[in-house]
Design a protein around this motif. Sequence first.
Motif, mmCIF file in Angstrom:
data_model
loop_
_atom_site.group_PDB
_atom_site.id
_atom_site.type_symbol
_atom_site.label_atom_id
_atom_site.label_comp_id
_atom_site.label_asym_id
_atom_site.label_seq_id
_atom_site.Cartn_x
_atom_site.Cartn_y
_atom_site.Cartn_z
ATOM 1 N N ALA A 32 -10.154 13.149 43.865
ATOM 2 C CA ALA A 32 -9.593 12.014 43.735
ATOM 3 C C ALA A 32 -9.667 11.135 45.345
ATOM 4 N N ARG A 33 -9.809 12.072 46.166
ATOM 5 C CA ARG A 33 -10.133 11.582 47.589
ATOM 6 C C ARG A 33 -11.549 10.881 47.865
ATOM 7 N N MET A 34 -12.402 11.303 47.190
ATOM 8 C CA MET A 34 -13.756 10.904 47.254
ATOM 9 C C MET A 34 -13.952 9.370 46.825
ATOM 10 N N PRO A 35 -14.505 8.660 47.828
ATOM 11 C CA PRO A 35 -14.654 7.087 47.607
ATOM 12 C C PRO A 35 -15.492 6.982 46.485
ATOM 13 N N ASP A 36 -16.486 7.694 46.126
ATOM 14 C CA ASP A 36 -17.374 7.449 44.951
ATOM 15 C C ASP A 36 -16.554 7.599 43.593
ATOM 16 N N ILE A 37 -15.726 8.539 43.503
ATOM 17 C CA ILE A 37 -14.831 8.509 42.311
ATOM 18 C C ILE A 37 -13.622 7.374 42.301
ATOM 19 N N ALA A 38 -13.280 6.857 43.443
ATOM 20 C CA ALA A 38 -12.393 5.821 43.386
ATOM 21 C C ALA A 38 -13.092 4.580 43.005
ATOM 22 N N LEU A 39 -14.203 4.469 43.526
ATOM 23 C CA LEU A 39 -15.275 3.210 43.018
ATOM 24 C C LEU A 39 -15.531 3.163 41.730
ATOM 25 N N GLU A 40 -15.840 4.486 41.243
ATOM 26 C CA GLU A 40 -16.370 4.428 39.741
ATOM 27 C C GLU A 40 -15.077 4.140 38.879
ATOM 28 N N LYS A 41 -13.942 4.737 39.296
ATOM 29 C CA LYS A 41 -12.631 4.162 38.376
ATOM 30 C C LYS A 41 -12.476 2.826 38.337
ATOM 31 N N ALA A 42 -12.723 2.211 39.738
ATOM 32 C CA ALA A 42 -12.441 0.720 39.802
ATOM 33 C C ALA A 42 -13.465 -0.232 38.959
ATOM 34 N N GLU A 43 -14.716 0.387 39.085
ATOM 35 C CA GLU A 43 -15.712 -0.231 38.405
ATOM 36 C C GLU A 43 -15.538 -0.316 37.033
ATOM 37 N N HIS A 44 -15.128 1.142 36.414
ATOM 38 C CA HIS A 44 -14.609 1.213 34.950
ATOM 39 C C HIS A 44 -13.683 0.268 34.343
ATOM 40 N N GLU A 45 -12.609 0.284 35.303
ATOM 41 C CA GLU A 45 -11.414 -0.555 35.019
ATOM 42 C C GLU A 45 -11.795 -2.115 34.825
ATOM 43 N N TRP A 46 -12.462 -2.326 35.952
ATOM 44 C CA TRP A 46 -13.041 -3.749 36.078
ATOM 45 C C TRP A 46 -13.877 -4.219 34.731
ATOM 46 N N GLY A 47 -14.945 -3.482 34.424
ATOM 47 C CA GLY A 47 -15.620 -3.679 33.441
ATOM 48 C C GLY A 47 -14.816 -3.704 31.898
ATOM 49 N N GLU A 48 -13.652 -3.048 32.030
ATOM 50 C CA GLU A 48 -12.856 -3.065 30.811
ATOM 51 C C GLU A 48 -11.963 -4.213 30.758
ATOM 52 N N GLY A 49 -12.122 -4.866 31.787
ATOM 53 C CA GLY A 49 -11.202 -6.203 31.911
ATOM 54 C C GLY A 49 -9.778 -5.893 32.674
ATOM 55 N N ASN A 50 -9.608 -4.578 32.926
ATOM 56 C CA ASN A 50 -8.334 -4.433 33.704
ATOM 57 C C ASN A 50 -8.479 -4.368 35.270
ATOM 58 N N HIS A 51 -8.254 -5.875 35.644
ATOM 59 C CA HIS A 51 -8.660 -6.133 37.121
ATOM 60 C C HIS A 51 -7.329 -5.387 37.779
ATOM 61 N N ARG A 52 -6.145 -5.600 37.140
ATOM 62 C CA ARG A 52 -5.110 -4.908 38.050
ATOM 63 C C ARG A 52 -5.136 -3.505 38.217
ATOM 64 N N LEU A 53 -5.461 -2.744 37.221
ATOM 65 C CA LEU A 53 -5.941 -1.258 37.493
ATOM 66 C C LEU A 53 -7.057 -0.948 38.465
ATOM 67 N N ALA A 54 -8.013 -1.793 38.199
ATOM 68 C CA ALA A 54 -9.094 -1.687 39.145
ATOM 69 C C ALA A 54 -8.710 -1.942 40.664
ATOM 70 N N ASN A 55 -7.795 -3.003 41.073
ATOM 71 C CA ASN A 55 -7.308 -3.228 42.115
ATOM 72 C C ASN A 55 -6.425 -1.940 42.536
ATOM 73 N N HIS A 56 -5.601 -1.573 41.625
ATOM 74 C CA HIS A 56 -4.782 -0.505 42.113
ATOM 75 C C HIS A 56 -5.475 0.797 42.258
ATOM 76 N N ALA A 57 -6.583 1.013 41.830
ATOM 77 C CA ALA A 57 -7.342 2.194 42.062
ATOM 78 C C ALA A 57 -7.888 2.029 43.503
ATOM 79 N N CYS A 58 -8.376 1.134 44.049
ATOM 80 C CA CYS A 58 -8.961 0.786 45.166
ATOM 81 C C CYS A 58 -7.863 0.752 46.296
#
Length: 145
Positions: free
Chosen positions: A75-101
């Motif tokens: 969870a501390r790896m930046p690539d994982i956080a970015l992957e999660k944020a991009e996934h949420e952004w792609g799903e239209g969950n902008h709030r969750l993408a921002n929360h991941a970052c």
Amino acid sequence: MRSATADFTDPWFVVALLSNVVTLLGTFQWFKGRLNNKNSAILRLEKERDVKEKELDDMESDRDAWKGHFNELKARMPDIALEKAEHEWGEGNHRLANHACQQWLQNEGSAISQILLMRARWAEEHASAHHRGLGACPRNTTGRA
């Protein structure tokens, strides 16, 4: 002809009777010994099983602890956080993408800031040393270049 009753006065009868009794006692002792050996083997195997089950429980708890450490480090790896944020952004969950970052920056921001500050100091020292050689900056009085 002999009668069907026991003749305890006949020495051969007494010898045969004693021989049968000794054989029966010996057989009984043999079975008893085998049973005791099997019981002791069963007890030994049960103890070994209990030890192995304890070792297995300890290994499973260690595995669970290492799994937790792994997930924490992952969870501390930046690539994982970015992957999660991009996934949420792609799903239209902008709030969750921002929360991941935001969550990653909150957890790792201090260390990242310290690293960037050290890089800035290094760049400052090396840039200043270059300009000092050209006469653009006053010389360092400590003797360091």
